[in-house]
Design an enzyme around this catalytic site. Structure first.
Site, PDB file in Angstrom:
ATOM      1  CB  THR A  20      55.457   7.698  60.175  1.00 13.87           C
ATOM      2  OG1 THR A  20      55.597   8.599  59.074  1.00 13.87           O
ATOM      3  CG2 THR A  20      55.419   8.511  61.465  1.00 13.87           C
ATOM      4  CB  THR A  99      50.231   7.151  56.849  1.00 14.18           C
ATOM      5  OG1 THR A  99      51.042   8.321  56.658  1.00 14.18           O
ATOM      6  CG2 THR A  99      50.325   6.688  58.295  1.00 14.18           C
ATOM      7  CG  ASP A 100      52.928   9.662  52.823  1.00 14.91           C
ATOM      8  OD1 ASP A 100      52.100  10.115  53.644  1.00 14.91           O
ATOM      9  OD2 ASP A 100      54.046  10.169  52.632  1.00 14.91           O
TER      10      ASP A 100
END
Length: 323
Positions: A20, A99-100
Site C-alpha cells: 500500500t 501491511t498484510d
C-alpha cells in the site's frame, strides 16, 4: 539511487517490495480501491531527506500486494539484505512492504539474517495517492531508526511505533496505527526524528540458515484452525494428497489452537494421522495476548510464543534445513 542531502560516509539502503505504501488510485485522494505496488521505491524517497550523517540508496526487489507475498520474493529479499548488510559503510537496511504479511517477512528475516545491523520494515495504511498518505512519515521514521547507532535486529516501524519482529502483529484492518506487540509492548517510539527506546533491541537468531534452498525447493506448510464444529476433513485431504504422490505434497501443518493449546478432538485425531504419514505438526495460539503454557502430555510440539503465521515460517525454515 543516491540522494545527496547528507554528506555522511554511512549509507542506508531502501529495498522496495510494493504494498500500500507504493499504491495508487485513479480516483484522486481515495483511501480504498487502490492498486498496491505501483509506485517505484525511488519515487517514494522523493522529497525525503536522509538522516544526518547518511546517504540513501534505493533498490526495487518486487512490486506486489503483500497478500501475495511468496517464497521467491522472500529469497530475493534475504539475498539482497545479506549483500548490503555485508558492506562496511552500510548502517542499515529499510524495507518498504505491504501491511498484510509484514509480520511474516519480519519474522523470517529475523530468523535468517546473521548481521546485527538494523533491518527496518515499514508500510502504510493509505496509498501514496491518498489526500493524507501516512507512508512518507512512516518512511522517515524507519530511516531514523535504521540510522540509530545503537539499533540492532529486525523491526517494524509504523505510526511512530517500533515493534520487534518476534512480537509484531497487525491488529486492525484500517486504522493508521494498525500494529501492536501484544502484552510485550513496542520497543520504542519515533518522535520528530528522534528514537525513544523503551526495551532492548532485538538480536538476530543463532541459526544456520545460510544455505536455504532456492524458492522452488521450499516445502509446503499449511495452517488449519481449531474451532467449534471442526472436523479432520481438511487434514485428511492433505494426507491423501501426500500419499497419492502429488507434485507438491504438504510437509507440515500448523494447528491454530483455541485456549491454552486446546484442539477439537476430531482435528486432533486427524493431526495424529497426519504425523503418522510423515507430516510435521505444530501447535500455535489463536489468542493474541500472552503465551501458551505447554502441559506434560501435549500431543504435539507447541510454539509457545508464536502466532500461527509465524509458527508456519518457523516450521518452513526447520524443514528447509532438512532438505
Amino acid at each position: 539511487m543516491t540522494h545527496p542531502p547528507s554528506t555522511g560516509s554511512r549509507r542506508l539502503v531502501v529495498l522496495g517490495t510494493g504494498g500500500t505504501i507504493a499504491g495508487s488510485s485513479s480516483e484522486i485522494g481515495a483511501n480504498l480501491g487502490y492498486t498496491s505496488g505501483t509506485v517505484a521505491v525511488e519515487d517514494l524517497l522523493g522529497g525525503i531527506e536522509a538522516p544526518n550523517g547518511v546517504t540513501l540508496q534505493a533498490e526495487q526487489i518486487a512490486q506486489l500486494d503483500s497478500k501475495d507475498m511468496d517464497v521467491a520474493t522472500w529469497c530475493a529479499l534475504r539475498k539482497r539484505c545479506d549483500y548490503w548488510l555485508g558492506q562496511e559503510d552500510i548502517a542499515g537496511v529499510v524495507i518498504t512492504h505491504g501491511t498484510d504479511t509484514i509480520e511474516e517477512t519480519a519474522f523470517l528475516l529475523h530468523s535468517v539474517l546473521p548481521s546485527t545491523k538494523p533491518v527496518v520494515l515499514t508500510c502504510a495504511m493509505r496509498p501514496a495517492t491518498a489526500r493524507m498518505p501516512d507512508g512518507p512519515q512512516n518512511l522517515r521514521d524507519a530511516l531514523a531508526v535504521a540510522a540509530t547507532p545503537e539499533a540492532t535486529g529486525v523491526t517494524v516501524v509504523c505510526a511512530g511505533e517500533i515493534h520487534g519482529a518476534l512480537d509484531v502483529r497487525k491488529d486492525h484492518p484500517y486504522r493508521l496505527n494498525a500494529f501492536s506487540s501484544g502484552d510485550s509492548g513496542p520497543i520504542g517510539y519515533v518522535e520528530e526524528g528522534t528514537v525513544r527506546q523503551l526495551r532492548p533491541w532485538p538480536r538476530p537468531e543463532n541459526s544456520d540458515q545460510n544455505t536455504l534452498p532456492e524458492a522452488e525447493h521450499w516445502p509446503r506448510v499449511e495452517i488449519v484452525l481449531s474451532h467449534a464444529g471442526a472436523s479432520g476433513t481438511l487434514i485428511d485431504t492433505l494426507v491423501r494428497e501426500r500419499q497419492s504422490g502429488a507434485a507438491d505434497p504438504v510437509a507440515g501443518i500448523v494447528l491454530g489452537a483455541t485456549g491454552n493449546a486446546s484442539l477439537h478432538r476430531h482435528l486432533e485425531q486427524a493431526a495424529h494421522r497426519a504425523r503418522e504419514s510423515g507430516i510435521e505438526v505444530r501447535v500455535a495460539a489463536r489468542c493474541n495476548e500472552g503465551r501458551l503454557l505447554p502441559t506434560p502430555d501435549a500431543p504435539f510440539p507447541i510454539m509457545t510464543a508464536l502466532s500461527p503465521v509465524k509458527a508456519r515460517v518457523d516450521l518452513l525454515l526447520k524443514l528447509c534445513r532438512a532438505i
